[in-house]
Design an enzyme around this catalytic site. Structure first.
Site, PDB file in Angstrom:
ATOM      1  N   ASN A   1       0.861   5.185   8.611  1.00 45.20           N
ATOM      2  CA  ASN A   1       1.166   3.815   9.056  1.00 45.20           C
ATOM      3  C   ASN A   1       1.692   3.812  10.482  1.00 45.20           C
ATOM      4  O   ASN A   1       2.439   4.700  10.888  1.00 45.20           O
ATOM      5  CB  ASN A   1       2.099   3.079   8.081  1.00 45.20           C
ATOM      6  CG  ASN A   1       3.395   3.796   7.777  1.00 45.20           C
ATOM      7  OD1 ASN A   1       3.457   5.011   7.768  1.00 45.20           O
ATOM      8  ND2 ASN A   1       4.444   3.035   7.532  1.00 45.20           N
TER       9      ASN A   1
ATOM     10  N   CYS B   1      -1.221  -0.395   8.041  1.00 45.52           N
ATOM     11  CA  CYS B   1      -0.947   0.543   6.944  1.00 45.52           C
ATOM     12  C   CYS B   1      -1.776   1.823   7.085  1.00 45.52           C
ATOM     13  O   CYS B   1      -2.870   1.812   7.671  1.00 45.52           O
ATOM     14  CB  CYS B   1      -1.320  -0.085   5.602  1.00 45.52           C
ATOM     15  SG  CYS B   1      -0.348  -1.505   5.144  1.00 45.52           S
TER      16      CYS B   1
ATOM     17  N   GLU C   1      -3.584   3.306   4.928  1.00 51.40           N
ATOM     18  CA  GLU C   1      -4.909   3.219   4.304  1.00 51.40           C
ATOM     19  C   GLU C   1      -5.934   2.640   5.261  1.00 51.40           C
ATOM     20  O   GLU C   1      -7.063   3.118   5.362  1.00 51.40           O
ATOM     21  CB  GLU C   1      -4.858   2.346   3.042  1.00 51.40           C
ATOM     22  CG  GLU C   1      -4.026   2.912   1.908  1.00 51.40           C
ATOM     23  CD  GLU C   1      -2.545   2.538   1.977  1.00 51.40           C
ATOM     24  OE1 GLU C   1      -2.016   2.301   3.083  1.00 51.40           O
ATOM     25  OE2 GLU C   1      -1.920   2.501   0.894  1.00 51.40           O
TER      26      GLU C   1
ATOM     27  N   CYS D   1      -1.348  -2.100  -0.537  1.00 51.74           N
ATOM     28  CA  CYS D   1      -1.012  -3.527  -0.441  1.00 51.74           C
ATOM     29  C   CYS D   1      -2.287  -4.359  -0.578  1.00 51.74           C
ATOM     30  O   CYS D   1      -3.406  -3.832  -0.577  1.00 51.74           O
ATOM     31  CB  CYS D   1      -0.323  -3.813   0.891  1.00 51.74           C
ATOM     32  SG  CYS D   1      -1.462  -3.934   2.281  1.00 51.74           S
TER      33      CYS D   1
ATOM     34  N   CYS E   1      -4.969  -3.979   2.194  1.00 52.21           N
ATOM     35  CA  CYS E   1      -5.670  -2.688   2.084  1.00 52.21           C
ATOM     36  C   CYS E   1      -6.638  -2.679   0.909  1.00 52.21           C
ATOM     37  O   CYS E   1      -7.720  -2.099   0.996  1.00 52.21           O
ATOM     38  CB  CYS E   1      -4.667  -1.544   1.971  1.00 52.21           C
ATOM     39  SG  CYS E   1      -3.766  -1.280   3.512  1.00 52.21           S
TER      40      CYS E   1
HETATM   41  N1  THU Z   1       2.534   0.660   4.041  1.00 48.86           N
HETATM   42  C1  THU Z   1       1.441   1.472   4.058  1.00 48.86           C
HETATM   43  O1  THU Z   1       1.120   2.111   5.077  1.00 48.86           O
HETATM   44  N2  THU Z   1       0.715   1.567   2.915  1.00 48.86           N
HETATM   45  C2  THU Z   1       1.041   0.983   1.729  1.00 48.86           C
HETATM   46  O2  THU Z   1       0.338   1.181   0.740  1.00 48.86           O
HETATM   47  C3  THU Z   1       2.206   0.122   1.647  1.00 48.86           C
HETATM   48  C4  THU Z   1       2.952  -0.123   2.908  1.00 48.86           C
HETATM   49  C5  THU Z   1       3.366   0.594   5.270  1.00 48.86           C
HETATM   50  C6  THU Z   1       3.346  -0.689   6.017  1.00 48.86           C
HETATM   51  C7  THU Z   1       4.665  -0.632   6.749  1.00 48.86           C
HETATM   52  O3  THU Z   1       4.517   0.138   7.933  1.00 48.86           O
HETATM   53  C8  THU Z   1       5.586   0.136   5.803  1.00 48.86           C
HETATM   54  O4  THU Z   1       4.709   0.827   4.915  1.00 48.86           O
HETATM   55  C9  THU Z   1       6.525  -0.749   4.995  1.00 48.86           C
HETATM   56  O5  THU Z   1       5.848  -1.798   4.408  1.00 48.86           O
END
Ligand code: THU
Length: 163
Positions: A62, A73, A75, A114, A117
């Site tokens: 992320n 994110c 993903e 999320c 994603c």
């Molecule tokens: N985040 C991800 O990279 N993947 C997920 O599946 C859930 C959330 C990141 C987004 C943000 O930078 C941090 O986690 C908190 O939400």
């Protein structure tokens, strides 16, 4: 009126030790790749590693921004890497792990992608005509395996509507 039911099933493992060698190695790599996250705002570092149908391995983490909605994110970073470096190549499996540096959450259970994603994963699957298997785990604890990412988004809005 008709009632429709949507069935969702996935595998739950008590720990990474129950996984086969290849899956366990991929999840370990996802855990390590969390060091590449840029997450000074949430302090929640996510790592994703994929095996492509061609055998290549790619990763994503992320990447946040002071303008919060500009953050992306792990993903979706990974999906962009896949289609930029290896256009048209399906993804077989993605392992996703995380470290919560806040310490509130002990990183001891899986997190799942999320909503945005999920939408992106589904479109990647339909573009490449192959399901993406997800391995979800924390730094320790249970591991979930979801055979097809599209199962996480029933009744999705798809490109079919725009034809
Ligand atoms: N985040 C991800 O990279 N993947 C997920 O599946 C859930 C959330 C990141 C987004 C943000 O930078 C941090 O986690 C908190 O939400």
């Amino acid at each position: 009126m008709k009632k429709k039911e949507h069935k969702f099933s996935f595998e739950v493992y008590d720990s990474i030790r129950e996984l086969n060698r290849e899956d366990a190695a991929l999840l370990e790599e996802a855990k390590k790749i969390t060091v590449n996250a840029y997450a000074p705002y949430s302090r929640f570092r996510v790592g994703a590693v994929a095996i492509l149908a061609s055998g290549e391995r790619i990763s994503g983490s992320n990447q946040e921004n002071a303008s919060f909605p500009a953050g992306i994110c792990a993903e979706r970073v990974l999906l962009s890497v896949a289609s930029s470096l290896y256009p048209g190549v399906p993804i077989k499996t993605i392992a996703i792990s995380y470290i919560d540096d806040n310490g509130k959450n002990k990183s001891d259970h899986p997190i799942s992608p999320c909503g945005i994603c999920r939408q992106s994963l589904l479109e990647f699957e339909s573009r490449t005509k192959q399901p993406i298997r997800l391995i979800l785990g924390g730094a320790k604890g249970k591991v979930f395996i979801i055979p097809e990412a599209n199962a996480l988004l029933p009744l999705a809005f798809t490109s079919e509507e725009l034809k």
